[in-house]
Motif scaffolding. Structure first.
Motif, PDB file in Angstrom:
ATOM      1  N   PHE A 148       0.845  -1.186   0.000  1.00 29.22           N
ATOM      2  CA  PHE A 148       0.000   0.000   0.000  1.00 29.22           C
ATOM      3  C   PHE A 148       0.889   1.248   0.000  1.00 29.22           C
ATOM      4  N   PRO A 149       1.278   1.710  -1.191  1.00 23.51           N
ATOM      5  CA  PRO A 149       2.178   2.861  -1.280  1.00 23.51           C
ATOM      6  C   PRO A 149       1.506   4.143  -0.795  1.00 23.51           C
ATOM      7  N   ARG A 150       2.244   4.934  -0.063  1.00 22.41           N
ATOM      8  CA  ARG A 150       1.770   6.235   0.396  1.00 22.41           C
ATOM      9  C   ARG A 150       2.556   7.325  -0.339  1.00 22.41           C
ATOM     10  N   ASN A 151       1.896   8.493  -0.467  1.00 20.28           N
ATOM     11  CA  ASN A 151       2.547   9.646  -1.125  1.00 20.28           C
ATOM     12  C   ASN A 151       3.054   9.283  -2.523  1.00 20.28           C
ATOM     13  N   LEU A 152       2.221   8.575  -3.257  1.00 18.83           N
ATOM     14  CA  LEU A 152       2.600   8.092  -4.581  1.00 18.83           C
ATOM     15  C   LEU A 152       2.721   9.246  -5.575  1.00 18.83           C
ATOM     16  N   GLU A 153       3.846   9.288  -6.298  1.00 18.48           N
ATOM     17  CA  GLU A 153       4.073  10.280  -7.349  1.00 18.48           C
ATOM     18  C   GLU A 153       4.542   9.559  -8.611  1.00 18.48           C
ATOM     19  N   VAL A 154       3.969   9.950  -9.743  1.00 18.97           N
ATOM     20  CA  VAL A 154       4.395   9.429 -11.041  1.00 18.97           C
ATOM     21  C   VAL A 154       4.652  10.624 -11.946  1.00 18.97           C
ATOM     22  N   ALA A 155       5.850  10.699 -12.511  1.00 20.32           N
ATOM     23  CA  ALA A 155       6.202  11.858 -13.341  1.00 20.32           C
ATOM     24  C   ALA A 155       7.203  11.437 -14.403  1.00 20.32           C
ATOM     25  N   GLY A 156       7.353  12.292 -15.391  1.00 18.29           N
ATOM     26  CA  GLY A 156       8.361  12.048 -16.404  1.00 18.29           C
ATOM     27  C   GLY A 156       9.756  12.240 -15.835  1.00 18.29           C
ATOM     28  N   LEU A 157      10.753  11.709 -16.515  1.00 19.19           N
ATOM     29  CA  LEU A 157      12.126  11.857 -16.065  1.00 19.19           C
ATOM     30  C   LEU A 157      12.596  13.295 -16.251  1.00 19.19           C
ATOM     31  N   GLY A 158      13.461  13.749 -15.361  1.00 19.40           N
ATOM     32  CA  GLY A 158      14.156  14.995 -15.587  1.00 19.40           C
ATOM     33  C   GLY A 158      15.222  14.782 -16.652  1.00 19.40           C
ATOM     34  N   LEU A 159      15.807  15.870 -17.141  1.00 21.83           N
ATOM     35  CA  LEU A 159      16.803  15.738 -18.195  1.00 21.83           C
ATOM     36  C   LEU A 159      18.008  14.920 -17.740  1.00 21.83           C
ATOM     37  N   GLU A 160      18.429  15.120 -16.490  1.00 24.71           N
ATOM     38  CA  GLU A 160      19.581  14.357 -15.994  1.00 24.71           C
ATOM     39  C   GLU A 160      19.275  12.863 -15.967  1.00 24.71           C
ATOM     40  N   GLN A 161      18.090  12.506 -15.476  1.00 22.61           N
ATOM     41  CA  GLN A 161      17.721  11.092 -15.434  1.00 22.61           C
ATOM     42  C   GLN A 161      17.583  10.516 -16.839  1.00 22.61           C
ATOM     43  N   ALA A 162      17.009  11.294 -17.758  1.00 19.96           N
ATOM     44  CA  ALA A 162      16.872  10.836 -19.141  1.00 19.96           C
ATOM     45  C   ALA A 162      18.238  10.663 -19.797  1.00 19.96           C
ATOM     46  N   PHE A 163      19.146  11.599 -19.527  1.00 17.95           N
ATOM     47  CA  PHE A 163      20.494  11.526 -20.066  1.00 17.95           C
ATOM     48  C   PHE A 163      21.188  10.244 -19.613  1.00 17.95           C
ATOM     49  N   ILE A 164      21.079   9.950 -18.326  1.00 21.68           N
ATOM     50  CA  ILE A 164      21.705   8.728 -17.794  1.00 21.68           C
ATOM     51  C   ILE A 164      21.077   7.490 -18.414  1.00 21.68           C
ATOM     52  N   ALA A 165      19.746   7.485 -18.535  1.00 24.15           N
ATOM     53  CA  ALA A 165      19.050   6.325 -19.104  1.00 24.15           C
ATOM     54  C   ALA A 165      19.467   6.087 -20.553  1.00 24.15           C
ATOM     55  N   ILE A 166      19.572   7.162 -21.338  1.00 20.10           N
ATOM     56  CA  ILE A 166      19.924   7.037 -22.759  1.00 20.10           C
ATOM     57  C   ILE A 166      21.352   6.554 -22.934  1.00 20.10           C
ATOM     58  N   THR A 167      22.284   7.154 -22.189  1.00 14.49           N
ATOM     59  CA  THR A 167      23.686   6.774 -22.353  1.00 14.49           C
ATOM     60  C   THR A 167      23.957   5.377 -21.777  1.00 14.49           C
ATOM     61  N   ASP A 168      23.285   5.032 -20.677  1.00 15.33           N
ATOM     62  CA  ASP A 168      23.443   3.683 -20.125  1.00 15.33           C
ATOM     63  C   ASP A 168      22.931   2.638 -21.097  1.00 15.33           C
ATOM     64  N   ALA A 169      21.797   2.918 -21.752  1.00  7.22           N
ATOM     65  CA  ALA A 169      21.238   1.984 -22.728  1.00  7.22           C
ATOM     66  C   ALA A 169      22.187   1.805 -23.899  1.00  7.22           C
ATOM     67  N   ALA A 170      22.798   2.893 -24.355  1.00  7.88           N
ATOM     68  CA  ALA A 170      23.742   2.799 -25.481  1.00  7.88           C
ATOM     69  C   ALA A 170      24.962   1.976 -25.098  1.00  7.88           C
ATOM     70  N   THR A 171      25.462   2.187 -23.868  1.00 11.88           N
ATOM     71  CA  THR A 171      26.607   1.425 -23.400  1.00 11.88           C
ATOM     72  C   THR A 171      26.281  -0.067 -23.289  1.00 11.88           C
ATOM     73  N   ALA A 172      25.079  -0.369 -22.790  1.00 10.90           N
ATOM     74  CA  ALA A 172      24.664  -1.773 -22.664  1.00 10.90           C
ATOM     75  C   ALA A 172      24.540  -2.433 -24.034  1.00 10.90           C
ATOM     76  N   GLU A 173      24.006  -1.704 -25.008  1.00 12.38           N
ATOM     77  CA  GLU A 173      23.885  -2.251 -26.370  1.00 12.38           C
ATOM     78  C   GLU A 173      25.252  -2.551 -26.973  1.00 12.38           C
ATOM     79  N   GLU A 174      26.201  -1.657 -26.736  1.00 11.18           N
ATOM     80  CA  GLU A 174      27.548  -1.877 -27.272  1.00 11.18           C
ATOM     81  C   GLU A 174      28.203  -3.077 -26.606  1.00 11.18           C
ATOM     82  N   ALA A 175      27.988  -3.232 -25.293  1.00  5.20           N
ATOM     83  CA  ALA A 175      28.581  -4.368 -24.578  1.00  5.20           C
ATOM     84  C   ALA A 175      27.994  -5.696 -25.043  1.00  5.20           C
ATOM     85  N   ALA A 176      26.713  -5.670 -25.413  1.00  3.16           N
ATOM     86  CA  ALA A 176      26.046  -6.903 -25.844  1.00  3.16           C
ATOM     87  C   ALA A 176      26.372  -7.261 -27.284  1.00  3.16           C
ATOM     88  N   ALA A 177      26.835  -6.272 -28.059  1.00  2.00           N
ATOM     89  CA  ALA A 177      27.097  -6.505 -29.477  1.00  2.00           C
ATOM     90  C   ALA A 177      28.322  -7.414 -29.702  1.00  2.00           C
TER      91      ALA A 177
END
Length: 317
Positions: free
Chosen positions: A288-317
């Motif tokens: 039973f979550p309290r104080n639930l918030e759902v929002a889009g990523l900030g630019l910093e979080q999006a930046f980390i997600a995008i670059t981490d995904a690219a790094t993971a793809e390169e490692a898997a290649a």
């Protein structure tokens, strides 16, 4: 979204040709390929943030743009000519981290020298006022703080009517007031039709200031668009809530569409590729979550997600 064809001006109009053009540009240092087949255009009136993790190729890209280094392949043009020719014509103002300032001179003398050398110079007092250094005009350069040195570099970069302003980590060492004043001047430069390109590690500045964000990764453009488009490209949303009692990390890691999980005390922070399904699953676990918030990523979080995904793809290649 890569801007092509038309110019994006400060007031939203599109017209004209790019002021900067990278066409299939590559640059290596020994076995390290710093810039790899880079295609990039900048247009008048744009304020563009250049982002990337360490080693992404930001410094090498700026060096190529300013003619400090030559590409191994491809072509770099500024205003339809070479970087060296454009700079000689006073078309470019630059504020770089590398290189020191002359020390045994006063601030006013150094700014006056920059104005004397510029083909379309502004009045010295005006340049110092815009840079916020009038009060330290008679101080010796070697007696300045780090933030004051940055403002002097800014004054030298804007000593004349350049059509392209290039800034490398421009607000490092500046206090909040100086940063606000600095970006106020930069917004005015863009409104006057000048292109402003800045590399920064302050992603909140890129989010607030830039009308276009370019993310580099291993010398290539990984993402190019508005801050909102970069956030959307990350394809994830942020979920934050509190839980009472014992929190089983192993159980939470079984939630669907999870891309990251962080637990701090009783607060849970999640990034999810399907926030609705993830929240539904939380309730499905009998939590039973309290104080639930759902929002889009900030630019910093999006930046980390995008670059981490690219790094993971390169490692898997």
């Amino acid at each position: 979204m890569t801007t092509t064809g038309n110019t994006f001006t400060g007031d939203g109009r599109r017209t004209g040709a790019p002021v900067v053009s990278f066409e299939n540009v590559s640059k290596s240092y020994g076995d390290v390929r710093a810039v790899a087949d880079l295609d990039l255009q900048l247009y008048p009136g744009e304020t563009v943030a250049l982002l990337g993790p360490n080693g992404a190729g930001k410094s090498s890209t700026l060096d190529l743009l300013l003619g400090l280094r030559n590409p191994d392949a491809g072509r770099v043009e500024l205003f339809g000519t070479t970087p060296q020719q454009a700079i000689a014509r006073g078309k470019v103002g630059a504020m770089l981290q590398t290189g020191g300032l002359m020390e045994d001179v006063k601030v006013r003398q150094l700014v006056r020298l920059a104005c004397d050398l510029h083909p379309q110079a502004h009045p010295v007092e005006q340049v110092m006022e815009h840079a916020g250094i009038t009060e330290i005009a008679d101080r010796m350069v070697n007696k300045l703080s780090g933030g004051q040195e940055q403002r002097v570099r800014f004054a030298m970069a804007t000593a004349g009517a350049s059509d392209l302003i290039v800034l490398d980590e421009p607000t490092t060492g500046m206090d909040v007031t100086s940063r606000q004043a600095f970006w106020s001047v930069m917004r005015e430069q863009a409104r006057q039709g000048r292109a402003v390109l800045f590399a920064t590690h302050y992603l909140e500045e890129a989010d607030a200031i830039a009308d276009r964000v370019v993310v580099l990764h291993r010398g290539r453009v990984l993402a190019d668009g508005s801050a909102a488009e970069i956030k959307a490209k990350a394809g994830a949303r942020r979920i934050v809530f509190d839980l009472e009692g014992h929190i089983s990390e192993a159980t939470l890691r079984e939630l669907p569409f999870l891309s990251s999980l962080e637990i701090s005390g009783r607060t849970v922070r999640i990034q999810s590729h399907d926030a609705d399904a993830t929240v539904h699953a939380v309730y499905g676990l009998g939590l039973f979550p309290r104080n639930l918030e759902v929002a889009g990523l900030g630019l910093e979080q999006a930046f980390i997600a995008i670059t981490d995904a690219a790094t993971a793809e390169e490692a898997a290649a």
